[in-house]
Design a protein around this motif. Structure first.
Motif, PDB file in Angstrom:
ATOM      1  N   TYR A 162      13.993-107.122  30.865  1.00 39.49           N
ATOM      2  CA  TYR A 162      14.963-106.271  30.093  1.00 39.49           C
ATOM      3  C   TYR A 162      14.556-104.622  29.806  1.00 39.49           C
ATOM      4  O   TYR A 162      13.510-104.780  29.535  1.00 39.49           O
ATOM      5  N   LEU A 164      14.821-101.165  27.850  1.00 42.16           N
ATOM      6  CA  LEU A 164      14.648-100.914  26.280  1.00 42.16           C
ATOM      7  C   LEU A 164      15.404 -99.416  26.151  1.00 42.16           C
ATOM      8  O   LEU A 164      14.839 -98.274  26.680  1.00 42.16           O
ATOM      9  N   SER A 165      16.707 -98.893  25.930  1.00 39.78           N
ATOM     10  CA  SER A 165      17.021 -97.815  26.699  1.00 39.78           C
ATOM     11  C   SER A 165      16.881 -96.392  25.745  1.00 39.78           C
ATOM     12  O   SER A 165      16.233 -96.831  24.646  1.00 39.78           O
ATOM     13  N   GLU A 167      19.132 -95.461  23.714  1.00 36.89           N
ATOM     14  CA  GLU A 167      20.081 -95.568  22.571  1.00 36.89           C
ATOM     15  C   GLU A 167      19.246 -96.580  21.965  1.00 36.89           C
ATOM     16  O   GLU A 167      19.398 -97.289  20.923  1.00 36.89           O
ATOM     17  N   ASP A 169      19.184 -99.821  22.836  1.00 39.15           N
ATOM     18  CA  ASP A 169      19.575-101.592  22.957  1.00 39.15           C
ATOM     19  C   ASP A 169      18.829-101.788  24.186  1.00 39.15           C
ATOM     20  O   ASP A 169      17.838-101.083  24.691  1.00 39.15           O
ATOM     21  N   ARG A 171      18.732-103.142  27.514  1.00 40.11           N
ATOM     22  CA  ARG A 171      20.102-104.170  28.280  1.00 40.11           C
ATOM     23  C   ARG A 171      19.467-104.660  29.392  1.00 40.11           C
ATOM     24  O   ARG A 171      18.038-104.461  29.954  1.00 40.11           O
TER      25      ARG A 171
END
Length: 375
Positions: A162, A164-165, A167, A169, A171
């Protein structure tokens, strides 16, 4: 003979059950029950828009290059520290390959180096989520938007990893590019021996991807009863694997959480105890960037010198433990080095010369490994 091999494919014991069920269905060619189950799993679990099983990640990359209709007038930016398939898919289309350096702290592409490589001929950026660890996606996505470039995520080893953006979240890797590709080679977390997946997240390519996957025909419409026959409508090839491979893969996907948990135990054991059992070796432990949630595919050491790596390989061999180094830089390869006109890629060459991979697989007994190393 090594008591601790570098890799050992995990078997759930349901593989043969599903292969036999596929046989009972009366269909062992592609695009049957288990193909659909696997593709639906990827789409529902990770939010991938449209998925197509393939014989390999290599083929999935070739599908992406074909769908983008790339050719000799086009440039593609990609990392030099990558497997040859990442480059071959685009070299086969005649593209000019523009190689980028790696980050100083991690083998993934250095996002700060990409913009200077963009020209009026650039069509796409290809990145590799090395060892299941995310590249820094926000800056790369921003570049693609500003310069109107396509993005291909080579996520060969990155299933269940994943990003971790900014923002906040998480992804899934493979969900952010126009295209993404995965491998189910026996060295990957989830395996069917040889296998791959093309993810198409850009809706503009949904129809064409289906044609390409079906040997360039509109076979899907025929299968749905919308046509009395099907015909050649696009370039394509036999990308879809057999139901035997898909059935084997389905047994693995059902056990994804179990496999990941087992691999995590091995990875964290290395991170916590390796310095204790290898006190005389000064290699650096892997760096996981703060923007990444890894999938425990790879554990590596970054040795101080190339000679240190050779010494450690020999030492581990004396303990019957197989360790391996990884890629050779593509810009220095016999095929490409006479064509390369860019500056030295210092970080990529560092990983080429100094990175050493240690065994990681679900059934690796860390207690047995510890005894071997301390014997």
């Amino acid at each position: 003979m090594y008591s601790i091999p570098f890799n050992q494919p995990y078997v759930t014991r349901n593989e043969w059950v599903y292969v036999q069920d596929a046989l009972a269905q009366g269909r062992l060619s592609s695009n049957g029950k288990y193909t659909h189950k696997c593709q639906q799993f990827f789409e529902s679990t990770f939010g991938f828009r449209k998925t197509f099983l393939a014989h390999s990640c290599t083929q999935a990359l070739e599908m992406a290059a074909l769908l983008l209709n790339l050719g000799p007038e086009d440039e593609v930016i990609l990392p030099s520290y990558a497997y040859v398939s990442t480059a071959n898919a685009f070299a086969l289309r005649g593209c000019r390959l523009v190689f980028a350096d790696s980050r100083p702290d991690y083998p993934g592409i250095d996002e700060t180096e990409i913009e200077r490589l963009i020209s009026s001929r650039t069509r796409a950026i290809v990145l590799v989520h090395y060892g299941g660890v995310a590249c820094n996606m926000d800056p790369i996505l921003d570049l693609c938007k500003r310069y109107n470039l396509f993005l291909i995520e080579d996520a060969a080893a990155a299933l269940d990893g994943y990003y971790l953006s900014k923002e906040g979240d998480a992804r899934p890797l493979g969900s952010m590019g126009d295209f993404a590709t995965f491998s189910f080679h026996e060295t990957k977390n989830i395996s069917c021996g040889e296998g791959g997946l093309l993810v198409v997240n850009n809706p503009s390519f949904f129809q064409e991807a289906d044609w390409v996957w079906n040997r360039g025909t509109n076979r899907s419409d025929f299968d749905k009863g919308n046509r009395s026959s099907y015909e050649w409508v696009h370039l394509g090839s036999a990308f879809a694997p057999s139901e035997i491979a898909a059935a084997w893969l389905w047994a693995q996907l059902e056990n994804l959480a179990v496999i990941q948990k087992k691999r995590a135990v091995v990875w964290h054991w290395y991170q916590t105890h390796l310095k204790e059992v290898l006190p005389s070796f000064s290699g650096q432990l892997p760096v996981i960037p703060t923007f990444a949630r890894q999938n425990f595919n790879t554990f590596y050491l970054l040795m101080d010198q190339r000679r240190d790596r050779e010494d450690l390989i020999a030492y581990l061999k004396s303990k019957e433990v197989l360790s391996v180094f990884h890629y050779r830089c593509l810009h220095l390869s016999p095929y490409f080095r006479d064509k390369y006109q860019g500056k030295p890629l210092v970080e990529a060459e560092k990983y080429q010369d100094r990175l050493l991979r240690l065994p990681v697989f679900a059934d690796l007994d860390v207690n047995r490994l510890e005894k071997k190393l301390l014997s």
